[in-house]
Design a protein around this motif. Structure first.
Motif, PDB file in Angstrom:
ATOM      1  N   LYS A 167       4.493  14.953  -6.572  1.00 23.67           N
ATOM      2  CA  LYS A 167       4.138  14.260  -5.337  1.00 23.67           C
ATOM      3  C   LYS A 167       3.579  12.880  -5.680  1.00 23.67           C
ATOM      4  CE  LYS A 167       3.227  18.127  -2.186  1.00 23.67           C
ATOM      5  NZ  LYS A 167       2.226  18.742  -1.277  1.00 23.67           N
ATOM      6  N   LEU A 168       4.054  11.869  -4.950  1.00 21.28           N
ATOM      7  CA  LEU A 168       3.553  10.512  -5.150  1.00 21.28           C
ATOM      8  C   LEU A 168       2.064  10.455  -4.834  1.00 21.28           C
ATOM      9  CD1 LEU A 168       6.466   8.492  -3.518  1.00 21.28           C
ATOM     10  CD2 LEU A 168       5.971   8.678  -5.958  1.00 21.28           C
ATOM     11  N   THR A 169       1.337   9.651  -5.595  1.00 20.46           N
ATOM     12  CA  THR A 169      -0.106   9.531  -5.386  1.00 20.46           C
ATOM     13  C   THR A 169      -0.469   8.449  -4.376  1.00 20.46           C
ATOM     14  OG1 THR A 169      -0.313   7.990  -7.237  1.00 20.46           O
ATOM     15  CG2 THR A 169      -0.577  10.348  -7.722  1.00 20.46           C
ATOM     16  N   GLN A 170       0.474   7.552  -4.072  1.00 21.74           N
ATOM     17  CA  GLN A 170       0.194   6.459  -3.133  1.00 21.74           C
ATOM     18  C   GLN A 170       1.502   5.939  -2.549  1.00 21.74           C
ATOM     19  OE1 GLN A 170      -1.761   3.486  -5.477  1.00 21.74           O
ATOM     20  NE2 GLN A 170      -0.051   3.226  -6.880  1.00 21.74           N
ATOM     21  N   ASP A 171       1.364   5.154  -1.479  1.00 24.95           N
ATOM     22  CA  ASP A 171       2.547   4.533  -0.882  1.00 24.95           C
ATOM     23  C   ASP A 171       3.170   3.573  -1.893  1.00 24.95           C
ATOM     24  OD1 ASP A 171       1.657   5.893   1.292  1.00 24.95           O
ATOM     25  OD2 ASP A 171       1.161   4.143   2.502  1.00 24.95           O
ATOM     26  N   VAL A 172       4.507   3.489  -1.884  1.00 22.94           N
ATOM     27  CA  VAL A 172       5.185   2.626  -2.840  1.00 22.94           C
ATOM     28  C   VAL A 172       6.500   2.147  -2.244  1.00 22.94           C
ATOM     29  CG1 VAL A 172       6.362   4.572  -3.959  1.00 22.94           C
ATOM     30  CG2 VAL A 172       5.995   2.450  -5.236  1.00 22.94           C
ATOM     31  N   GLN A 173       6.880   0.917  -2.587  1.00 19.95           N
ATOM     32  CA  GLN A 173       8.151   0.335  -2.161  1.00 19.95           C
ATOM     33  C   GLN A 173       9.091   0.335  -3.355  1.00 19.95           C
ATOM     34  OE1 GLN A 173       8.668  -0.940   1.033  1.00 19.95           O
ATOM     35  NE2 GLN A 173      10.814  -1.410   0.629  1.00 19.95           N
ATOM     36  N   LEU A 174      10.190   1.093  -3.273  1.00 19.72           N
ATOM     37  CA  LEU A 174      11.185   1.150  -4.336  1.00 19.72           C
ATOM     38  C   LEU A 174      12.509   0.654  -3.785  1.00 19.72           C
ATOM     39  CD1 LEU A 174      10.336   4.609  -5.950  1.00 19.72           C
ATOM     40  CD2 LEU A 174       9.589   2.349  -6.658  1.00 19.72           C
ATOM     41  N   ASN A 175      12.935  -0.510  -4.300  1.00 24.90           N
ATOM     42  CA  ASN A 175      14.099  -1.194  -3.735  1.00 24.90           C
ATOM     43  C   ASN A 175      13.856  -1.403  -2.242  1.00 24.90           C
ATOM     44  OD1 ASN A 175      15.325  -1.348  -6.204  1.00 24.90           O
ATOM     45  ND2 ASN A 175      16.612   0.440  -5.907  1.00 24.90           N
ATOM     46  N   GLU A 176      14.718  -0.918  -1.401  1.00 27.75           N
ATOM     47  CA  GLU A 176      14.556  -1.105   0.044  1.00 27.75           C
ATOM     48  C   GLU A 176      13.906   0.095   0.718  1.00 27.75           C
ATOM     49  OE1 GLU A 176      15.303  -4.054   1.282  1.00 27.75           O
ATOM     50  OE2 GLU A 176      15.942  -4.617  -0.738  1.00 27.75           O
ATOM     51  N   ILE A 177      13.446   1.048  -0.084  1.00 32.88           N
ATOM     52  CA  ILE A 177      12.915   2.299   0.466  1.00 32.88           C
ATOM     53  C   ILE A 177      11.394   2.299   0.391  1.00 32.88           C
ATOM     54  CG2 ILE A 177      12.902   4.816   0.223  1.00 32.88           C
ATOM     55  CD1 ILE A 177      15.639   4.558  -1.140  1.00 32.88           C
ATOM     56  N   THR A 178      10.757   2.584   1.523  1.00 36.68           N
ATOM     57  CA  THR A 178       9.306   2.720   1.565  1.00 36.68           C
ATOM     58  C   THR A 178       8.954   4.203   1.512  1.00 36.68           C
ATOM     59  OG1 THR A 178       9.076   0.708   2.891  1.00 36.68           O
ATOM     60  CG2 THR A 178       7.210   2.229   2.875  1.00 36.68           C
ATOM     61  N   LEU A 179       8.225   4.585   0.482  1.00 37.47           N
ATOM     62  CA  LEU A 179       7.813   5.970   0.321  1.00 37.47           C
ATOM     63  C   LEU A 179       6.311   6.091   0.532  1.00 37.47           C
ATOM     64  CD1 LEU A 179       9.890   6.782  -2.888  1.00 37.47           C
ATOM     65  CD2 LEU A 179      10.461   7.386  -0.531  1.00 37.47           C
ATOM     66  N   LYS A 180       5.874   7.265   0.943  1.00 39.22           N
ATOM     67  CA  LYS A 180       4.474   7.504   1.262  1.00 39.22           C
ATOM     68  C   LYS A 180       3.855   8.460   0.245  1.00 39.22           C
ATOM     69  CE  LYS A 180       4.505   5.065   5.081  1.00 39.22           C
ATOM     70  NZ  LYS A 180       3.694   3.818   5.214  1.00 39.22           N
ATOM     71  N   ALA A 181       2.543   8.408   0.150  1.00 36.64           N
ATOM     72  CA  ALA A 181       1.827   9.358  -0.687  1.00 36.64           C
ATOM     73  C   ALA A 181       2.182  10.777  -0.255  1.00 36.64           C
ATOM     74  CB  ALA A 181       0.326   9.121  -0.570  1.00 36.64           C
ATOM     75  N   ASP A 182       2.372  11.637  -1.225  1.00 39.28           N
ATOM     76  CA  ASP A 182       2.732  13.051  -1.054  1.00 39.28           C
ATOM     77  C   ASP A 182       4.218  13.281  -0.814  1.00 39.28           C
ATOM     78  OD1 ASP A 182       0.191  14.022  -1.536  1.00 39.28           O
ATOM     79  OD2 ASP A 182      -0.391  13.960   0.568  1.00 39.28           O
ATOM     80  N   ILE A 213       0.303  -1.530 -20.953  1.00 38.48           N
ATOM     81  CA  ILE A 213       0.814  -2.854 -20.650  1.00 38.48           C
ATOM     82  C   ILE A 213       2.147  -2.781 -19.921  1.00 38.48           C
ATOM     83  CG2 ILE A 213      -0.356  -3.914 -22.606  1.00 38.48           C
ATOM     84  CD1 ILE A 213       2.333  -3.950 -24.049  1.00 38.48           C
ATOM     85  N   PHE A 214       2.741  -1.604 -19.891  1.00 41.29           N
ATOM     86  CA  PHE A 214       3.930  -1.379 -19.083  1.00 41.29           C
ATOM     87  C   PHE A 214       3.485  -0.635 -17.832  1.00 41.29           C
ATOM     88  CE2 PHE A 214       5.599  -1.753 -23.323  1.00 41.29           C
ATOM     89  CZ  PHE A 214       6.736  -2.519 -23.152  1.00 41.29           C
ATOM     90  N   VAL A 215       3.793  -1.164 -16.684  1.00 39.17           N
ATOM     91  CA  VAL A 215       3.397  -0.515 -15.437  1.00 39.17           C
ATOM     92  C   VAL A 215       4.638   0.068 -14.783  1.00 39.17           C
ATOM     93  CG1 VAL A 215       2.327  -0.819 -13.194  1.00 39.17           C
ATOM     94  CG2 VAL A 215       1.496  -2.124 -15.144  1.00 39.17           C
ATOM     95  N   GLY A 216       4.598   1.348 -14.505  1.00 41.61           N
ATOM     96  CA  GLY A 216       5.751   2.004 -13.898  1.00 41.61           C
ATOM     97  C   GLY A 216       5.882   1.654 -12.436  1.00 41.61           C
ATOM     98  N   ASP A 217       7.007   2.061 -11.855  1.00 43.15           N
ATOM     99  CA  ASP A 217       7.242   1.777 -10.442  1.00 43.15           C
ATOM    100  C   ASP A 217       6.494   2.730  -9.532  1.00 43.15           C
ATOM    101  OD1 ASP A 217      10.340   1.193 -11.749  1.00 43.15           O
ATOM    102  OD2 ASP A 217       9.267  -0.376 -10.687  1.00 43.15           O
ATOM    103  N   ALA A 218       6.111   3.883 -10.036  1.00 43.36           N
ATOM    104  CA  ALA A 218       5.453   4.882  -9.193  1.00 43.36           C
ATOM    105  C   ALA A 218       4.627   5.821 -10.049  1.00 43.36           C
ATOM    106  CB  ALA A 218       6.496   5.674  -8.402  1.00 43.36           C
TER     107      ALA A 218
END
Length: 355
Positions: A275-290, A251-256
Motif C-alpha cells: 500500500k502506498l504511504t502517501q499521494d503520488v503522481q506517476l506519469n499522468e496518474i494520480t494515486l492516493k495513500a493506501d 541519494i536516489f529517490v524512488g517514485d513511490a
C-alpha cells in the motif's frame, strides 16, 4: 552512492582518476564541454535520465562528431550501425545522424531508457551501454550477482563506470586535482590496434572491412605505472577518496514509497501486495495513500535479495486498476532489488521506481 569503503572500488576509482589525462587542464575542458552539455542536459532531463550521463559521450568520443572506434562505432555517443538504426537514426554516405548532437543524444536517451527498463539500475545501464546488454545479463546470471560493483567483467566494461565517476569527480573538485598535477599514462603498445584485434576475435569486425574514416577513439587501459612518483600520487588519491565516507542517507529517490500489506512466498512468480504511504503522481496518474501495488517476484538471489516488479496499482476509492511498471529498489544505491528483512511482516517499507 559509490561504495568506496570497499577496497576494490576505491582502488579502481583511484586508478581511473590517475589515468585521466584531463586533470592538468580541467578548467579548459569545462569551457570546451559547456556548449555541448548545454544541449545534452535538457534532453537527458526530458527523458528522466540522471544528469551524470552527460559524461558518457565525453568518455566515448571526447565529444567529437567524427569520432570512430576500432569496432566501427561512430559519432558523439559511439553508435554501431544496427543500434543507431534501431534507435531511429539515419545513416548514409551523405548524412550520418550519429554525428548530429541533438539527434544522436535523443537516440542515446531512447537506448538508455530501454536498458533501464531491462536492468532497473543506472550503474548497470552504463555497463550495458559499453559492453552490451546480452553480455551483462549473461554475466549476472552466471555469477548470480545484480550489482555492478561486485560483478567480474572484462577490463573495459569493468572500468567503464569508474571512468565516468572520475570525470564527474574532476569536474566537481577540479582545484584539488589540478594541484595533484596528474597526467595521462603512457603505454608502449597501440591501444587502438589492440582494440581492433579484440573486435576481430569477438566477431564484431571482419578482416576485409576497411578502416573507418574519422578520428580514432580508444579505451585507455587504466593501470598506473610502477614509478615511485605514480605510487605517491596513487596513495594521495586513495586517501582523498577514503576521506569521503559512505553515508546512509539515500541519494536516489524512488517514485513511490509503499508498505507491505500482504506477502506471498519468496519464490519466483509469487504475488505480493503493498500500500502506498502517501499521494503520488506517476506519469499522468494520480494515486492516493493506501492504493494497492500488485507486485510479482522476479527473483530471490543467494544473498537474500528479492527483486519485485509491479504490474499494476488498484485505487482503493474507485477500484480502477492502473497498469504501471515499477521496480522495488534499494534507495541507497538506486539499484533493483532489496534485502529481505529477517522478520518479514506487514508494515515493511519499500521504495519503488517507475520504469
Amino acid at each position: 552512492m559509490v561504495p568506496t569503503e570497499h577496497s576494490t572500488v576505491s582502488q579502481k576509482l583511484a586508478v581511473a582518476l590517475m589515468s585521466t589525462g584531463y586533470s592538468r587542464h580541467i578548467d579548459a575542458l569545462k569551457k570546451r564541454t559547456a556548449p555541448y552539455f548545454a544541449v545534452i542536459e535538457p534532453i537527458l532531463q526530458r527523458h528522466n535520465i540522471p544528469n551524470d550521463f552527460k559524461f558518457l559521450p565525453l568518455i566515448e568520443s571526447d565529444l567529437k562528431a567524427n569520432a570512430v572506434s576500432s569496432a566501427g562505432a561512430v559519432g558523439y555517443w559511439q553508435f554501431m550501425d544496427e543500434t543507431a538504426r534501431d534507435m531511429g537514426l539515419k545513416i548514409s554516405p551523405e548524412n550520418d545522424e550519429r554525428k548530429d548532437l541533438v539527434k544522436s543524444t535523443e537516440a542515446a536517451c531512447r537506448y538508455i531508457r530501454f536498458l533501464y527498463r531491462k536492468l532497473g539500475s543506472w550503474t548497470l545501464v552504463a555497463a550495458a551501454y559499453n559492453g552490451g546488454i546480452g553480455m551483462l545479463q549473461n554475466q549476472m546470471v552466471r555469477q548470480r550477482k545484480q550489482d555492478y560493483y561486485t560483478l567480474a567483467l572484462n577490463e573495459e566494461t569493468g572500468y567503464y563506470l569508474y571512468r565516468i565517476l572520475a570525470m564527474k569527480e574532476l569536474f566537481t573538485n577540479s582545484a584539488y586535482y589540478e594541484r595533484m598535477a596528474l597526467g595521462p599514462l603512457a603505454f608502449t603498445d597501440n591501444p587502438y590496434e589492440r582494440e581492433r584485434e579484440q573486435a576481430r576475435r569477438m566477431g564484431w569486425l571482419q578482416d576485409e572491412e576497411p578502416v573507418p574514416a574519422g578520428e580514432p577513439v580508444s579505451f585507455d587501459d587504466a593501470y598506473p605505472s610502477n614509478s615511485a612518483n605514480d605510487a605517491t600520487i596513487m596513495d594521495s588519491i586513495l586517501v582523498e577518496i577514503l576521506k569521503k565516507k559512505a553515508t546512509s542517507k539515500p541519494i536516489f529517490v524512488g517514485d513511490a514509497e509503499a508498505r507491505l500489506f500482504k506477502a506471498g512466498k519468496a519464490k519466483l512468480g509469487q504475488i505480493w501486495l503493498f500500500k502506498l504511504t502517501q499521494d503520488v503522481q506517476l506519469n499522468e496518474i494520480t494515486l492516493k495513500a493506501d492504493d494497492v501495488i500488485h507486485a510479482v517476484v522476479d527473483d530471490v538471489d543467494s544473498r537474500g535479495q528479492i527483486f519485485l516488479r509491479a504490474t499494476n496499482v488498484v485505487s482503493v476509492a474507485t477500484h480502477v486498476k492502473y497498469p504501471l511498471a515499477m521496480l522495488v529498489i534499494n534507495p541507497a544505491t538506486g539499484q533493483a532489488g532489496v534485502s529481505l528483512p529477517k522478520a518479514l511482516k506487514p508494515g515493511w517499507l519499500t521504495t519503488w521506481r517507475l520504469l
